[in-house]
Design a protein around this motif. Structure first.
Motif, PDB file in Angstrom:
ATOM      1  N   VAL A  45     -29.432  11.041   4.039  1.00 51.16           N
ATOM      2  CA  VAL A  45     -30.078  10.060   3.161  1.00 51.16           C
ATOM      3  C   VAL A  45     -31.531   9.895   3.593  1.00 51.16           C
ATOM      4  CG1 VAL A  45     -27.986   8.772   2.581  1.00 51.16           C
ATOM      5  CG2 VAL A  45     -29.306   8.135   4.611  1.00 51.16           C
ATOM      6  N   LEU A  46     -32.350   9.446   2.660  1.00 54.15           N
ATOM      7  CA  LEU A  46     -33.748   9.120   2.966  1.00 54.15           C
ATOM      8  C   LEU A  46     -33.864   7.624   3.249  1.00 54.15           C
ATOM      9  CD1 LEU A  46     -36.033  11.044   0.432  1.00 54.15           C
ATOM     10  CD2 LEU A  46     -35.791  11.448   2.873  1.00 54.15           C
ATOM     11  N   LEU A  47     -34.757   7.286   4.174  1.00 51.79           N
ATOM     12  CA  LEU A  47     -35.101   5.890   4.457  1.00 51.79           C
ATOM     13  C   LEU A  47     -36.547   5.663   4.036  1.00 51.79           C
ATOM     14  CD1 LEU A  47     -33.649   5.603   8.083  1.00 51.79           C
ATOM     15  CD2 LEU A  47     -32.543   4.882   5.957  1.00 51.79           C
ATOM     16  N   GLU A  48     -36.827   4.470   3.543  1.00 54.32           N
ATOM     17  CA  GLU A  48     -38.195   4.144   3.144  1.00 54.32           C
ATOM     18  C   GLU A  48     -38.664   2.888   3.861  1.00 54.32           C
ATOM     19  OE1 GLU A  48     -38.533   3.225  -0.995  1.00 54.32           O
ATOM     20  OE2 GLU A  48     -36.713   2.022  -1.025  1.00 54.32           O
ATOM     21  N   PRO A  49     -39.985   2.797   4.153  1.00 56.38           N
ATOM     22  CA  PRO A  49     -40.508   1.591   4.805  1.00 56.38           C
ATOM     23  C   PRO A  49     -40.495   0.401   3.852  1.00 56.38           C
ATOM     24  CG  PRO A  49     -42.291   3.112   4.282  1.00 56.38           C
ATOM     25  CD  PRO A  49     -41.025   3.823   3.949  1.00 56.38           C
ATOM     26  N   ILE A  50     -39.991  -0.727   4.346  1.00 52.28           N
ATOM     27  CA  ILE A  50     -39.962  -1.977   3.594  1.00 52.28           C
ATOM     28  C   ILE A  50     -40.987  -2.919   4.207  1.00 52.28           C
ATOM     29  CG2 ILE A  50     -38.529  -3.903   2.810  1.00 52.28           C
ATOM     30  CD1 ILE A  50     -37.641  -1.201   1.711  1.00 52.28           C
ATOM     31  N   VAL A  51     -41.751  -3.606   3.377  1.00 54.13           N
ATOM     32  CA  VAL A  51     -42.764  -4.540   3.864  1.00 54.13           C
ATOM     33  C   VAL A  51     -42.412  -5.963   3.465  1.00 54.13           C
ATOM     34  CG1 VAL A  51     -44.635  -2.847   3.861  1.00 54.13           C
ATOM     35  CG2 VAL A  51     -44.208  -4.199   1.803  1.00 54.13           C
ATOM     36  N   THR A  52     -42.859  -6.894   4.281  1.00 53.79           N
ATOM     37  CA  THR A  52     -42.760  -8.315   3.945  1.00 53.79           C
ATOM     38  C   THR A  52     -44.062  -8.724   3.278  1.00 53.79           C
ATOM     39  OG1 THR A  52     -41.301  -8.763   5.817  1.00 53.79           O
ATOM     40  CG2 THR A  52     -42.442 -10.638   4.849  1.00 53.79           C
ATOM     41  N   ALA A  53     -43.968  -9.300   2.096  1.00 52.69           N
ATOM     42  CA  ALA A  53     -45.160  -9.710   1.348  1.00 52.69           C
ATOM     43  C   ALA A  53     -45.206 -11.229   1.231  1.00 52.69           C
ATOM     44  CB  ALA A  53     -45.148  -9.087  -0.044  1.00 52.69           C
ATOM     45  N   GLU A  54     -46.403 -11.777   1.399  1.00 49.66           N
ATOM     46  CA  GLU A  54     -46.631 -13.200   1.151  1.00 49.66           C
ATOM     47  C   GLU A  54     -47.693 -13.295   0.059  1.00 49.66           C
ATOM     48  OE1 GLU A  54     -48.505 -16.552   3.825  1.00 49.66           O
ATOM     49  OE2 GLU A  54     -46.395 -16.266   4.374  1.00 49.66           O
ATOM     50  N   ILE A  55     -47.287 -13.790  -1.101  1.00 51.23           N
ATOM     51  CA  ILE A  55     -48.131 -13.730  -2.296  1.00 51.23           C
ATOM     52  C   ILE A  55     -48.458 -15.149  -2.751  1.00 51.23           C
ATOM     53  CG2 ILE A  55     -48.322 -12.751  -4.608  1.00 51.23           C
ATOM     54  CD1 ILE A  55     -45.771 -11.043  -3.761  1.00 51.23           C
ATOM     55  N   THR A  56     -49.744 -15.453  -2.889  1.00 48.95           N
ATOM     56  CA  THR A  56     -50.189 -16.774  -3.341  1.00 48.95           C
ATOM     57  C   THR A  56     -50.721 -16.652  -4.763  1.00 48.95           C
ATOM     58  OG1 THR A  56     -50.791 -17.367  -1.071  1.00 48.95           O
ATOM     59  CG2 THR A  56     -51.705 -18.722  -2.837  1.00 48.95           C
ATOM     60  N   VAL A  57     -50.100 -17.410  -5.689  1.00 45.37           N
ATOM     61  CA  VAL A  57     -50.443 -17.281  -7.110  1.00 45.37           C
ATOM     62  C   VAL A  57     -50.458 -18.656  -7.775  1.00 45.37           C
ATOM     63  CG1 VAL A  57     -49.456 -14.969  -7.306  1.00 45.37           C
ATOM     64  CG2 VAL A  57     -48.016 -16.954  -7.773  1.00 45.37           C
ATOM     65  N   PRO A  58     -51.191 -18.787  -8.888  1.00 43.00           N
ATOM     66  CA  PRO A  58     -51.106 -20.027  -9.661  1.00 43.00           C
ATOM     67  C   PRO A  58     -49.664 -20.267 -10.117  1.00 43.00           C
ATOM     68  CG  PRO A  58     -52.962 -18.677 -10.390  1.00 43.00           C
ATOM     69  CD  PRO A  58     -52.154 -17.830  -9.471  1.00 43.00           C
ATOM     70  N   ALA A  59     -49.234 -21.521 -10.074  1.00 39.98           N
ATOM     71  CA  ALA A  59     -47.838 -21.856 -10.390  1.00 39.98           C
ATOM     72  C   ALA A  59     -47.424 -21.364 -11.768  1.00 39.98           C
ATOM     73  CB  ALA A  59     -47.630 -23.368 -10.278  1.00 39.98           C
ATOM     74  N   GLU A  60     -48.360 -21.394 -12.730  1.00 38.55           N
ATOM     75  CA  GLU A  60     -47.998 -20.997 -14.092  1.00 38.55           C
ATOM     76  C   GLU A  60     -47.749 -19.489 -14.219  1.00 38.55           C
ATOM     77  OE1 GLU A  60     -52.573 -21.278 -14.023  1.00 38.55           O
ATOM     78  OE2 GLU A  60     -50.854 -22.382 -13.214  1.00 38.55           O
ATOM     79  N   LYS A  61     -48.143 -18.725 -13.196  1.00 39.08           N
ATOM     80  CA  LYS A  61     -47.931 -17.272 -13.220  1.00 39.08           C
ATOM     81  C   LYS A  61     -46.684 -16.854 -12.444  1.00 39.08           C
ATOM     82  CE  LYS A  61     -51.764 -16.375 -15.466  1.00 39.08           C
ATOM     83  NZ  LYS A  61     -51.755 -15.781 -16.826  1.00 39.08           N
ATOM     84  N   LEU A  62     -45.916 -17.814 -11.977  1.00 41.80           N
ATOM     85  CA  LEU A  62     -44.772 -17.525 -11.112  1.00 41.80           C
ATOM     86  C   LEU A  62     -43.771 -16.588 -11.779  1.00 41.80           C
ATOM     87  CD1 LEU A  62     -43.726 -18.252  -8.307  1.00 41.80           C
ATOM     88  CD2 LEU A  62     -42.458 -20.138  -9.344  1.00 41.80           C
ATOM     89  N   GLY A  63     -43.458 -16.839 -13.049  1.00 38.57           N
ATOM     90  CA  GLY A  63     -42.490 -16.019 -13.767  1.00 38.57           C
ATOM     91  C   GLY A  63     -42.939 -14.574 -13.884  1.00 38.57           C
ATOM     92  N   ASP A  64     -44.217 -14.381 -14.209  1.00 41.74           N
ATOM     93  CA  ASP A  64     -44.745 -13.014 -14.338  1.00 41.74           C
ATOM     94  C   ASP A  64     -44.676 -12.268 -13.002  1.00 41.74           C
ATOM     95  OD1 ASP A  64     -45.317 -13.598 -16.948  1.00 41.74           O
ATOM     96  OD2 ASP A  64     -47.433 -14.050 -16.596  1.00 41.74           O
ATOM     97  N   ILE A  65     -44.986 -12.980 -11.924  1.00 44.01           N
ATOM     98  CA  ILE A  65     -45.023 -12.342 -10.608  1.00 44.01           C
ATOM     99  C   ILE A  65     -43.616 -11.944 -10.157  1.00 44.01           C
ATOM    100  CG2 ILE A  65     -45.658 -12.619  -8.190  1.00 44.01           C
ATOM    101  CD1 ILE A  65     -48.016 -12.466 -10.209  1.00 44.01           C
ATOM    102  N   THR A  66     -42.666 -12.854 -10.285  1.00 38.07           N
ATOM    103  CA  THR A  66     -41.296 -12.538  -9.847  1.00 38.07           C
ATOM    104  C   THR A  66     -40.698 -11.427 -10.699  1.00 38.07           C
ATOM    105  OG1 THR A  66     -40.471 -14.368 -11.216  1.00 38.07           O
ATOM    106  CG2 THR A  66     -40.865 -14.827  -8.890  1.00 38.07           C
TER     107      THR A  66
END
Length: 704
Positions: free
Chosen positions: A603-624
């Motif tokens: 099997v192949l393994l891929e690097p996973i990153v932890t992201a911390e994303i700061t966005v306007p509250a009204e854009k939350l749905g688009d971002i998720t």
């Protein structure tokens, strides 16, 4: 000796988002104080602070710049910092060198991404903070909206120290809210008396005795108020807000007076260090004290050579003295200078509280603590974000092959958010930075300064290979070509090794004890086990088998990526008294591993990153929704000031390579993010098929 005392020094940094006028403000401060004979301009390239070719060309700061002026008996070191988040490393270093951070924002644009980030960084550093609302001469400005936005985002400690007289084309002055005049111009956009009470409340909050007297109705003297105001800025109970126009100069004189009177001196914000015993101590800005300083910036100037920018917290730094840093040997200081933009003047010494530059010293790096005696004190480390946006680079011409590495290493010394690595797996030279713009600007600098042209492309994702099952088998290598031939036969077992399990715990006790040799690679969590009995493989050939296995693990099997989390056991073999040699067993080991690996459910393994994303509250749905499309997983959310949300998520690195561009598009430039490596995880079967097919196609092309 320097003429100014520590109590008369004011070290300030201009921070905030890009294009708000920080550099123009710094140029104007120098001009109005008489430090220079004309006000420099970013637009025509005459700014004293934006002296780099790249800054002049792009008309925005790329590095921090130090200058100084004298006003009202105070010596002010001002550091102009870049406004775009791509160059945040320059801001972080600068904040360590000052006591007061002045956040500049545009009256029309308001609070932008880097406004919040740099303001919070100054708070994390424990600095006094002020806010300047610039460009008040532009149209469509709403005073109440600006102030409400500032107080909502940064707290009620933010209080206007003056209010504008008119706005837009009618912006002609400011009126103090601390010392309200008897007659207030009719054009004032707010009654300064309304802000006098919040101002006084914020001032006395930092002094309990003064607060008691104030609440009892005592009349405070101007001297008491002035002393308490600096104390309240240091405590963070007051963040004064000023209004200016750098285009017309309105409000700048009042800001200069406030910097001289209320910005913190080195004595009002003592710094902490760790002594030789590991105890935390408070450093006093005493010129007679022990030397304790820290490098906060490095610049490699083609004319002046290496320049180390140093903030002195205690003692005196003298020309020709011997100092210690992170290297064991003593370092001689050949020259001490003070900076005025890109210009410099030689000094005999620099005192506690001041900022100086040491030149031509190779053994000083950003973050180094400087002392007279080795190991006596250590300043807290500077913490920089991990750069995750990468580009693979190579010289455009063969002539630049030798120069490219040295040129890029200069950048890594100047910018701690820029890294250079040579990927052993992909054989690529990869540069990492905060964004595509950041990397582009650094490439441009290398081209202009070192005359090195580069070709860049997206770097290969460092996938890894492993197995999900067990398999065993053998490979016989037999070759006859006239004379002596080659013969070797090896029998091996391959199995997965779980992460977080000690190698000796992976095998049963009996099997572990029966091993003859056990070689474990902690970085790859893989091991080679010698379990040969009866001499079926002669002892002198076993290292050759292991070498062949390791070579194949480095090359990969199914897609050309390094193998990890695998155990390979050699348990049997055959040799020939004439035709067996190390080369034969090395080849047999490599081929046996390749063939049997394919049977152990690779099997192949891929690097996973932890992201911390700061966005306007009204854009939350688009971002998720976008994160879900990138195979991301949201792990938590927090509220942030100013109507923002902070999303914590994990996602594959391959899906985040172009995220900066997408996030900017989805949030209108208001979003920001950081990513850091987390772990490796299994690639989904459909994605694995694509990667393996692409690797096979590339291999075919290379063979052709």
């Amino acid at each position: 000796m320097a003429k100014h005392q520590a109590a008369d020094i004011r070290n300030v940094a201009l921070i905030g988002h890009g294009a708000v006028g920080k550099t123009t403000l710094a140029d104007l401060l120098l001009f109005k104080s008489g430090a220079v004979t004309r006000a420099g301009s970013v637009d025509d390239g005459s700014s004293l602070l934006d002296s780099d070719e790249e800054a002049k060309h792009h008309k925005h700061s790329i590095t921090s710049t130090v200058a100084h002026f004298t006003h009202a008996g105070k010596y002010v070191n001002v550091i102009d910092t870049p406004g775009y988040p791509d160059f945040i490393g320059q801001v972080i270093g600068s904040l360590r060198a000052v006591e007061t951070a002045i956040t500049v924002l545009s009256a029309t644009a308001g609070i932008e991404v880097n406004t919040r980030r740099t303001f919070n960084l100054a708070g994390d550093e424990g600095l006094g903070r002020m806010i300047v609302v610039n460009k008040c001469d532009l149209d469509n400005i709403d005073f109440e909206r600006i102030v409400d936005s500032i107080r909502e985002t940064f707290g009620s400690a933010c209080v206007p120290m003056n209010v504008p007289v008119g706005l837009g084309a009618k912006f002609s002055g400011v009126v103090s809210t601390l010392e309200v005049p008897g007659t207030v111009p009719a054009e004032a956009v707010a009654d300064p008396k309304e802000w006098n009470q919040p101002m006084m409340d914020a001032i006395v909050e930092a002094d309990e005795a003064l607060m008691e007297r104030y609440l009892e109705g005592a009349q405070l003297t101007p001297e008491e108020i002035s002393a308490a105001l600096s104390k309240s800025v240091a405590a963070g109970t007051l963040i004064p807000v000023f209004f200016t126009s750098t285009k017309t100069g309105v409000g700048v004189a009042e800001l200069m007076n406030a910097i001289a009177e209320y910005a913190l001196s080195p004595a009002e914000l003592p710094r902490k260090a760790t002594n030789a015993s590991g105890q935390e101590v408070t450093l006093k800005p005493d010129r007679e004290g022990p030397l304790v300083a820290q490098v906060f910036k490095t610049r490699i100037d083609p004319f002046v050579a290496r320049m180390s920018f140093i903030r002195i917290y205690s003692g005196t730094l003298k020309k020709d003295m011997s100092i210690h840093s992170h290297v064991a040997k003593a370092i001689k200081v050949p020259q001490v200078m003070e900076m005025q933009g890109h210009q410099h003047v030689a000094l005999e010494d620099a005192l506690a509280g001041d900022i100086a530059v040491v030149v031509k010293v190779e053994d000083l790096a950003v973050g180094d603590t400087i002392t007279k005696d080795a190991g006596t004190f250590k300043m807290p480390p500077l913490k920089f974000p991990t750069p995750m946006i990468g580009l693979a680079v190579e010289p455009k011409s063969r002539a630049d092959q030798q120069k490219i590495s040295g040129a890029l290493h200069k950048i890594t010394e100047e910018d701690q958010t820029f890294t250079l690595t040579r990927e052993s797996q992909t054989k690529e030279m990869v540069i990492h930075g905060m964004s595509e713009l950041h990397l582009h600007m650094m490439q441009e600098r290398v081209h202009k300064r070192d005359k090195v042209e580069m070709i860049s492309h997206a770097p290969k994702i460092p996938y890894r290979e492993t197995v999900a099952g067990h398999a065993e088998g053998f490979y016989r290598h037999k070759k006859q070509s006239g004379g002596s031939g080659q013969f070797a036969e090896v029998h091996i077992r391959i199995a997965p090794v779980p992460r977080g399990v000690k190698p000796e715990e992976f095998f049963t006790k009996d099997r572990f004890l029966s091993m003859r040799e056990f070689h474990y690679d902690a970085a790859l969590n893989s091991c080679f086990v010698d379990r040969v009995s009866g001499g079926s493989v002669p002892n002198n050939f076993i290292p050759a088998v292991e070498k062949g296995v390791k070579e194949r693990m480095e090359k990969g099997v199914i897609a050309g990526f390094q193998v990890q989390d695998v155990s390979c056991e050699l348990f049997f073999g055959k040799d020939h008294p004439v035709d067996s040699n190390e080369t034969a067993f090395r080849t047999a080991g490599s081929m046996a591993f390749r063939n049997i690996f394919r049977e152990a459910k690779p099997v192949l393994l891929e690097p996973i990153v932890t992201a911390e994303i700061t966005v306007p509250a009204e854009k939350l749905g688009d971002i998720t929704s976008d994160l879900n499309g990138r195979r991301g997983r949201v792990e938590g959310m927090d509220n942030a000031p100013g109507g923002f949300q902070v999303i914590r998520a994990k996602a594959p690195l391959s899906e985040m390579m172009t995220y900066a561009r997408s996030l900017s598009s989805m949030t209108g430039g208001q979003g920001s993010f950081t990513i850091e490596f987390s772990h490796y995880d299994v690639v989904p079967p459909n994605e694995q098929q694509k990667i393996v097919a692409a690797a096979a196609h590339k291999h075919e092309e290379e063979e052709e």
